[in-house]
Design an enzyme around this catalytic site. Sequence first.
Site, mmCIF file in Angstrom:
data_model
loop_
_atom_site.group_PDB
_atom_site.id
_atom_site.type_symbol
_atom_site.label_atom_id
_atom_site.label_comp_id
_atom_site.label_asym_id
_atom_site.label_seq_id
_atom_site.Cartn_x
_atom_site.Cartn_y
_atom_site.Cartn_z
ATOM 1 N N HIS A 144 30.958 56.047 115.105
ATOM 2 C CA HIS A 144 32.229 55.134 114.206
ATOM 3 C C HIS A 144 31.969 56.171 112.266
ATOM 4 C CE1 HIS A 144 31.635 52.683 117.054
ATOM 5 N NE2 HIS A 144 31.055 53.254 117.622
ATOM 6 N N THR A 151 29.104 45.142 108.546
ATOM 7 C CA THR A 151 30.476 45.058 108.606
ATOM 8 C C THR A 151 31.316 46.376 110.293
ATOM 9 O OG1 THR A 151 30.631 47.886 107.959
ATOM 10 C CG2 THR A 151 30.044 45.994 106.017
ATOM 11 N N HIS A 156 24.695 56.026 105.816
ATOM 12 C CA HIS A 156 26.389 56.953 106.369
ATOM 13 C C HIS A 156 27.157 55.888 105.327
ATOM 14 C CE1 HIS A 156 26.101 52.097 107.585
ATOM 15 N NE2 HIS A 156 26.784 51.989 107.283
ATOM 16 N N HIS A 158 31.881 55.338 104.463
ATOM 17 C CA HIS A 158 33.062 54.659 105.172
ATOM 18 C C HIS A 158 34.044 55.272 104.440
ATOM 19 C CE1 HIS A 158 31.090 51.306 107.875
ATOM 20 N NE2 HIS A 158 30.696 51.177 106.644
ATOM 21 N N GLU A 181 34.939 49.472 101.466
ATOM 22 C CA GLU A 181 34.798 48.538 102.339
ATOM 23 C C GLU A 181 34.819 47.178 101.312
ATOM 24 O OE1 GLU A 181 31.683 48.829 105.283
ATOM 25 O OE2 GLU A 181 33.684 48.976 106.653
ATOM 26 N N HIS A 226 26.365 53.078 102.234
ATOM 27 C CA HIS A 226 25.107 52.297 102.826
ATOM 28 C C HIS A 226 24.140 52.617 103.224
ATOM 29 C CE1 HIS A 226 29.682 49.532 103.953
ATOM 30 N NE2 HIS A 226 28.890 49.513 102.487
HETATM 31 C C1 LIG Z 1 22.171 50.115 113.810
HETATM 32 N N1 LIG Z 1 21.967 50.650 112.311
HETATM 33 C C2 LIG Z 1 21.220 50.559 111.288
HETATM 34 C C3 LIG Z 1 23.112 49.429 111.253
HETATM 35 N N2 LIG Z 1 24.068 49.253 112.572
HETATM 36 N N3 LIG Z 1 25.341 48.568 111.633
HETATM 37 C C4 LIG Z 1 25.201 49.172 111.163
HETATM 38 C C5 LIG Z 1 26.103 49.328 109.613
HETATM 39 N N4 LIG Z 1 27.472 50.170 110.408
HETATM 40 S S1 LIG Z 1 26.746 48.566 108.015
HETATM 41 N N5 LIG Z 1 27.922 49.176 107.648
HETATM 42 O O1 LIG Z 1 25.518 49.334 107.698
HETATM 43 O O2 LIG Z 1 26.851 47.155 108.490
HETATM 44 S S2 LIG Z 1 24.248 50.136 110.422
HETATM 45 ZN ZN LIG Z 2 28.386 50.358 106.713
#
Ligand SMILES: CN(C)c1nnc([C@H](N)S(N)(=O)=O)s1
Ligand SMILES: [Zn+2]
Length: 261
Positions: A64, A199, A94, A96, A106, A119
């Site tokens: 992703h 998100t 990470h 987007h 986002e 993020h």
């Molecule tokens: C497992 N972790 C750290 C996360 N799971 N979902 C995430 C999403 N990518 S976000 N964009 O950070 O809400 S981050």
């Molecule tokens: Zn994110």
Amino acid sequence: TGHHWGYGKEDGPSAWHRQYPVAKGNRQSPIDIIPNEARRDSTLGPIFLKYDQCRSLNIANNGHSVVVEFDDSDDRSVVLGGPLDNPYRLKQFHFHWGGKGCEGSEHTVAGVGYASELHVVHWNAVKYKTYNDAAAAPDGLAVLGIFLELGDDHRWLHMITDALYMVKFKGSATDFKGFNPKCLLPSSLHYWTYLGSLTTPPLHESVTWIVLKEPIVVSEKQLGMFRMLQFNGEEEDQRMRMENNFRPPQNLKERIVRSSN
Ligand SMILES: CN(C)c1nnc([C@H](N)S(N)(=O)=O)s1
Ligand SMILES: [Zn+2]
């Protein structure tokens, strides 16, 4: 196993609610931030990022996004202050991003998107024993959102883009030691903050969002390197370029956005 979520027409953000009904919840993220409607709150102090002892471990393609994970076995690197009642432990960061020439952030600001959004994810290790417990709790996570706008080369982003060829396919990972995300911060830590969610699925409504007002600047060339990543694994026939991996803004519902001074 089974049909996984993604960013395509069939499995994208408009379909996530089928498997994750909280997608239609009351505190979903991202949102459109309207600066004139944000409440300036004098009780909101500055945020502090204590990253000097941080220990990055690896960089990975999770199908992703591209993620840099940190050693979160102690409180060596935390975010504190601002809207937070206690320190939150740095776990990963990470990005987007969009397609060539398209917006990919986002959060949007007065309806305008940025080219990308970083993020930096932290979890409340004071109240919860594990990240997974925290990720499901209303005050479990604190995510720092930083906008990326196009301009000159970012002097430190090459440390990440130089490693992307090693994690081209979903499921690939490689050592990534000695990286401190402090080098990706803008000069001002002024922010907007509101209560929201992850998100991406499972879309847990567990995030105190802290979105910095000042973007950092990266070049189109640097951002283009992210688009050489692929959503698919190396063994899959279908080659899908990793881009437009962002959820559009969600309904604010009964929330207010607060602004630091
Ligand atoms: C497992 N972790 C750290 C996360 N799971 N979902 C995430 C999403 N990518 S976000 N964009 O950070 O809400 S981050
Ligand atoms: Zn994110």
